[in-house]
Design a protein around this motif. Structure first.
Motif, PDB file in Angstrom:
ATOM      1  N   ASP A 276      -6.401  -0.617  -4.293  1.00  0.00           N
ATOM      2  CA  ASP A 276      -5.323  -1.445  -2.962  1.00  0.00           C
ATOM      3  C   ASP A 276      -6.213  -2.886  -3.052  1.00  0.00           C
ATOM      4  O   ASP A 276      -7.663  -2.529  -2.112  1.00  0.00           O
ATOM      5  N   GLU A 277      -5.926  -3.862  -2.780  1.00  0.00           N
ATOM      6  CA  GLU A 277      -6.817  -5.331  -2.280  1.00  0.00           C
ATOM      7  C   GLU A 277      -8.184  -4.825  -2.610  1.00  0.00           C
ATOM      8  O   GLU A 277      -9.060  -5.192  -1.294  1.00  0.00           O
TER       9      GLU A 277
ATOM     10  N   SER B  13       1.349  -1.430   0.274  1.00  0.00           N
ATOM     11  CA  SER B  13       0.330  -0.352  -0.039  1.00  0.00           C
ATOM     12  C   SER B  13       0.678   0.875   0.166  1.00  0.00           C
ATOM     13  O   SER B  13       0.508   2.206  -0.830  1.00  0.00           O
TER      14      SER B  13
END
Ligand code: ADP
Ligand code: MG
Lengths: 367, 270
Positions: free
Chosen positions: A160-161, A45
């Motif tokens: 991001d995920e 991240s």
């Protein structure tokens, strides 16, 4: 359309002694789908947020299409990001969530309307345009988050995920949806995940990270077939690659009382090492020979668990030293039961060797 | 059913204790003082609505009322805007010196108002703000900012950082984010502080009585004093005056109580 070139990127958060990201170098090609893969806390991240401009860069440079953007604020980088939490604006309906970014860029109202409706149509959100996020299901929210990125038509997509809050079934269908969208739109994409299945299935290339550093970059199968070190070897693949220490002899290694021929390594490659780590994937161990040949070595072990998964069965086998477990992936119709002795066949052409101190792979040097 | 009886009894008792005096004042506001002295708790024999006209017209009450409206609404607007800005910054940005600044602002809550009154008096005199509505407004803003920042900061800090990051990615700058994300998302908390500040300032007496001496500058709480003459208490008119004073608060409550309760319990339930 954009090339993202990251060079020597580093990040140290104020007040922490260890850098979160160190010497991160990676170039993402135009239209490429790049996956950043690594365990939680490895700095994925942080890298993504530095590319986005949400986090200041400590060292190194990030360039988009040849222009260094270190000092360019997030709002001028023309990058869209999809957050794990979706980050939908709770006080705006779906239409306005999608239109919010376009309004700021003074896109004409008619054009905003057209683009929002087109994206909503593509994502099946048209019936929900007037709903607020709290009245949507998890999957619908996820699609709004995706739509918000799509309508922007940015140079780069960052994820991001984005799938980790969805349940298993929805995750698979959304994953396929994302792959299709990216393929159609063809915008450079950087996708962060800790899920190796997502990485394998989605990425054109995978960049594997560990403790803030790049470990290996390559196409999914390439990385799967030739992991650069034990970390990658165990991180990709489920169940992970078996790693067992073996004693080296003359062009062979000794595992318990079995000799495993190592014909692809010259004595020079093996150097002075006495012990190395032998890596073998569960699918390269067989109960019955898959083909005739002399490259299968039988190993007798104790069956300590049998896990039928339906399509196949996992065997947990214990070596005669009584402590080392090896997992084998065999056919679903195996008759082996706990406590029995079993002889499995190890495919010596599929063996990997790793240096136990550096954890790096010892490359094959013979055909 | 029986398990809820204690709760019901409590709620009933609470309603009687808090609603009783209000109803009593409401009843007295349409009765004359001799009637009240004859029988304090009786229901009105005749509704003397003309007392409201009398209070409004004959005793400068309309002036007090408008003074109160001007002072309180200006102060509440300023407190809300500045308080929200300060709370946004304290909750969102890690900047040099943010801890001392937070401490300074919040320490303003600890000092009792009585302690400051003489120095405020002197400061207002020096700046020719003594006996002006502007002076009182400034004092109110300064006095109630701390509590407002405290409440709002707690609320704003719970707004997920991702929302702000998303807005930045969407191209918005810091001030626009405050305006378009923090304020609308934080609306329940804002309603809470607006209502609380309004009620507290609407009833504020101490500063008003010290800092305003001219009759046509006075605010409502002072105006009610007007009916409590030095020799004799005109109970009936005091009740009428109180009813006029209470009305805006009730209207505000009726409008915002829902949002306010949501604001006060926000974060308790995710
Ligand atoms: N804002 C921050 N302040 C301090 N440390 C942080 C911050 N964000 C992340 N970190 C630390 O940096 C490391 C990498 O975090 P992160 O990039 O979020 O990893 P990942 O996304 O791979 O899970 C972690 O050790 C984390 O604790
Ligand atoms: Mg992360």
């Amino acid at each position: 359309m954009a090339v993202v070139a990251i060079d020597g990127l580093g990040k140290r958060y104020p007040g922490s002694s260890e850098p979160a990201v160190e010497d991160f170098t990676l170039t993402i090609g135009d239209g490429e789908f790049m996956v950043l893969l690594g365990p939680s806390g490895c700095g994925k991240s942080s890298v993504l947020r530095m590319i986005a401009g949400l986090e200041p860069i400590t060292t190194g440079t990030i360039a988009i299409d040849g222009r260094v953007v270190n000092q360019v604020p997030a709002k001028e980088r023309d990058i869209a990001m999809v957050f794990q939490s979706y980050a939908l604006y709770p006080h705006m309906d779906v239409f306005n969530n999608l239109a919010f970014g376009l309004r700021r860029r003074s896109v004409p109202a008619a054009e905003i309307d057209r683009r929002v409706r087109q994206a909503a149509d593509k994502l099946g959100l048209t019936p929900y345009l007037r709903r607020k996020p709290h009245a949507l299901s998890g999957g619908q929210r996820q699609r709004v988050a995706l739509g918000r990125a799509i309508v922007r038509e940015p140079k780069v997509f960052l994820f991001d995920e984005p799938l980790s809050n969805l349940d298993a079934a929805l995750r698979v269908s959304t994953r396929n949806e994302l792959i299709r969208q990216q393929h159609e739109i063809g915008i450079t994409t950087i996708y962060v995940t800790h899920d190796q299945v997502e990485a394998m299935t989605m990425g054109h290339r995978i960049c594997i990270m560990d403790k803030g550093e790049v470990v290996q970059i390559g196409a999914p199968l390439e990385v799967y077939r030739s992991p650069a070190n034990t970390f990658v070897a165990r991180f990709l693949g489920n169940p992970p690659m078996n790693l067992v220490p073996i004693e080296l002899g003359q062009s062979s290694g000794r595992l318990g009382n079995v000799d495993i021929p190592l014909r692809s390594w010259s004595p020079r490659a093996l150097g002075h090492a006495r012990t190395v780590l032998l890596g073998i994937r569960p699918e390269d161990l067989y109960e019955t020979p898959p083909r005739p040949g002399d490259d299968l070595v039988p190993i007798a072990m104790q069956v300590s668990a049998v896990e039928p998964l339906g399509a196949e069965t996992l065997l947990v086998l214990t070596l005669d030293d009584g402590t080392t477990d090896i997992i084998a992936r065999v056919g679903r119709d195996t008759r082996l039961r706990i406590g029995e002795r079993a002889t499995v066949l190890l495919d010596t052409t599929a063996v990997h060797l790793f240096d136990p101190t550096t954890t790096r792979v010892i490359p094959r040097d013979l055909p | 059913m029986w398990r809820r009886t204690p709760l019901l009894l409590f709620v009933l008792l609470y309603t009687v204790v808090s609603g009783g005096p209000f109803i009593w004042v409401a009843v007295m506001s349409v009765r004359t003082t001799p009637e009240i002295f004859a029988s304090p708790y009786a229901l009105p024999s005749r509704f003397h609505w003309e007392k409201f006209v009398q209070a409004w017209a004959h005793s400068n009450y309309s002036t007090y009322f408008w003074n109160s409206i001007i002072v309180v609404s200006t102060a509440v607007v300023l407190i809300t805007i500045f308080g929200a800005m300060a709370a946004h910054c304290l909750a969102r940005y890690r900047f040099r010196g943010n801890r001392p600044i937070r401490f300074l602002i919040l320490s303003g809550m600890i000092l009792p108002p009585q302690l400051l009154i003489l120095s405020l008096f002197q400061i207002l005199l020096d700046y020719h703000l003594y006996n002006t509505l502007t002076g009182l407004i400034l004092v109110y803003v300064a006095g109630h900012l701390a509590m407002t920042v405290y409440i709002l900061e707690g609320f704003f800090a719970q707004i997920p950082q991702d929302l702000f990051d998303a807005a930045r990615m969407d191209g918005y700058g810091d001030f626009e984010i405050f305006w378009r994300i923090t304020l609308p998302v934080g609306a329940p908390a804002l309603f809470t502080t607006v209502t609380l500040n309004f009620i507290v300032l609407w009833n504020e007496f101490l500063y008003a009585v010290v800092l305003l001496t001219e009759d046509d500058k006075r605010t409502l709480p002072l105006g009610i004093m007007h009916f409590m003459g030095s020799h004799q208490l005109d109970v009936g008119m005091v009740a009428t005056g109180l009813m006029i004073a209470i009305t805006p608060v009730i209207v505000l409550y009726a409008l915002f109580s829902d949002t306010m309760i949501r604001g006060m319990t926000a974060g308790a339930v995710r």
